[in-house]
Motif scaffolding. Sequence first.
Motif, PDB file in Angstrom:
ATOM      1  N   GLY A  21       0.813  -1.213   0.000  1.00 50.54           N
ATOM      2  CA  GLY A  21       0.000   0.000   0.000  1.00 50.54           C
ATOM      3  C   GLY A  21       0.844   1.259   0.000  1.00 50.54           C
ATOM      4  N   ILE A  22       1.913   1.252   0.763  1.00 48.02           N
ATOM      5  CA  ILE A  22       2.799   2.418   0.814  1.00 48.02           C
ATOM      6  C   ILE A  22       3.501   2.620  -0.527  1.00 48.02           C
ATOM      7  CG2 ILE A  22       4.933   3.318   1.842  1.00 48.02           C
ATOM      8  CD1 ILE A  22       4.037   1.943   4.466  1.00 48.02           C
ATOM      9  N   LEU A  23       3.970   1.533  -1.104  1.00 48.53           N
ATOM     10  CA  LEU A  23       4.705   1.639  -2.365  1.00 48.53           C
ATOM     11  C   LEU A  23       3.849   2.175  -3.502  1.00 48.53           C
ATOM     12  CD1 LEU A  23       6.769  -1.669  -2.271  1.00 48.53           C
ATOM     13  CD2 LEU A  23       7.601   0.652  -1.892  1.00 48.53           C
ATOM     14  N   PHE A  24       2.586   1.841  -3.515  1.00 49.81           N
ATOM     15  CA  PHE A  24       1.724   2.248  -4.612  1.00 49.81           C
ATOM     16  C   PHE A  24       0.800   3.417  -4.267  1.00 49.81           C
ATOM     17  CE2 PHE A  24       2.864  -2.108  -5.693  1.00 49.81           C
ATOM     18  CZ  PHE A  24       3.317  -1.915  -6.984  1.00 49.81           C
ATOM     19  N   ALA A  25       0.980   4.005  -3.100  1.00 50.49           N
ATOM     20  CA  ALA A  25       0.112   5.101  -2.684  1.00 50.49           C
ATOM     21  C   ALA A  25       0.557   6.417  -3.308  1.00 50.49           C
ATOM     22  CB  ALA A  25       0.128   5.221  -1.161  1.00 50.49           C
ATOM     23  N   PRO A  26      -0.378   7.119  -3.952  1.00 48.91           N
ATOM     24  CA  PRO A  26      -0.017   8.408  -4.545  1.00 48.91           C
ATOM     25  C   PRO A  26      -0.204   9.578  -3.562  1.00 48.91           C
ATOM     26  CG  PRO A  26      -2.211   7.783  -5.237  1.00 48.91           C
ATOM     27  CD  PRO A  26      -1.678   6.660  -4.386  1.00 48.91           C
ATOM     28  N   ALA A  27      -0.536   9.299  -2.330  1.00 42.43           N
ATOM     29  CA  ALA A  27      -0.832  10.341  -1.350  1.00 42.43           C
ATOM     30  C   ALA A  27       0.443  10.934  -0.754  1.00 42.43           C
ATOM     31  CB  ALA A  27      -1.704   9.771  -0.244  1.00 42.43           C
ATOM     32  N   LYS A  28       0.290  12.084  -0.073  1.00 41.67           N
ATOM     33  CA  LYS A  28       1.403  12.736   0.621  1.00 41.67           C
ATOM     34  C   LYS A  28       1.852  11.871   1.798  1.00 41.67           C
ATOM     35  CE  LYS A  28       0.057  17.501  -0.278  1.00 41.67           C
ATOM     36  NZ  LYS A  28      -0.320  18.783   0.352  1.00 41.67           N
ATOM     37  N   GLY A  29       3.038  12.099   2.274  1.00 42.24           N
ATOM     38  CA  GLY A  29       3.597  11.335   3.389  1.00 42.24           C
ATOM     39  C   GLY A  29       2.740  11.410   4.642  1.00 42.24           C
ATOM     40  N   LYS A  30       2.241  12.617   4.961  1.00 41.20           N
ATOM     41  CA  LYS A  30       1.415  12.786   6.156  1.00 41.20           C
ATOM     42  C   LYS A  30       0.144  11.958   6.044  1.00 41.20           C
ATOM     43  CE  LYS A  30      -0.830  16.335   8.950  1.00 41.20           C
ATOM     44  NZ  LYS A  30      -1.113  17.764   9.098  1.00 41.20           N
ATOM     45  N   ASN A  31      -0.490  12.006   4.894  1.00 44.49           N
ATOM     46  CA  ASN A  31      -1.718  11.228   4.685  1.00 44.49           C
ATOM     47  C   ASN A  31      -1.430   9.734   4.715  1.00 44.49           C
ATOM     48  OD1 ASN A  31      -3.137  13.605   4.411  1.00 44.49           O
ATOM     49  ND2 ASN A  31      -3.117  13.589   2.183  1.00 44.49           N
ATOM     50  N   THR A  32      -0.299   9.361   4.115  1.00 45.39           N
ATOM     51  CA  THR A  32       0.078   7.949   4.089  1.00 45.39           C
ATOM     52  C   THR A  32       0.328   7.429   5.501  1.00 45.39           C
ATOM     53  OG1 THR A  32       1.046   8.194   1.898  1.00 45.39           O
ATOM     54  CG2 THR A  32       1.733   6.281   3.166  1.00 45.39           C
TER      55      THR A  32
END
Length: 95
Positions: A21-32
């Motif tokens: 999920g982290i590797l493919f997440a397009p969200a900002k670091g805070k949101n992630t």
Amino acid sequence: MRLRNFLLSVIAGAATGAVIGILFAPAKGKNTRKKIVDKGLGLGDELKSNIIDFINKKTDQFMSAKADVEETVDKVKTKEQHLKNDLDKIKQSKD
């Protein structure tokens, strides 16, 4: 041993899912990070629920087996008493 393997599998699956999920997440670091914390809390609650369900199931099985054993013991004691009574009658008839 089965419970340990089950728990390790659940934890490994959760960790793998989080990494993917982290590797493919397009969200900002805070949101992630917030998503990871929320997911971790959710998985912790799910794991706790699964463990409680497992313990309850095993407790029910134990109590059922205990009741069966107690019933069998009572039957054996009753049979033993009948046999003792029969033996006493035989002894008395010989006297």
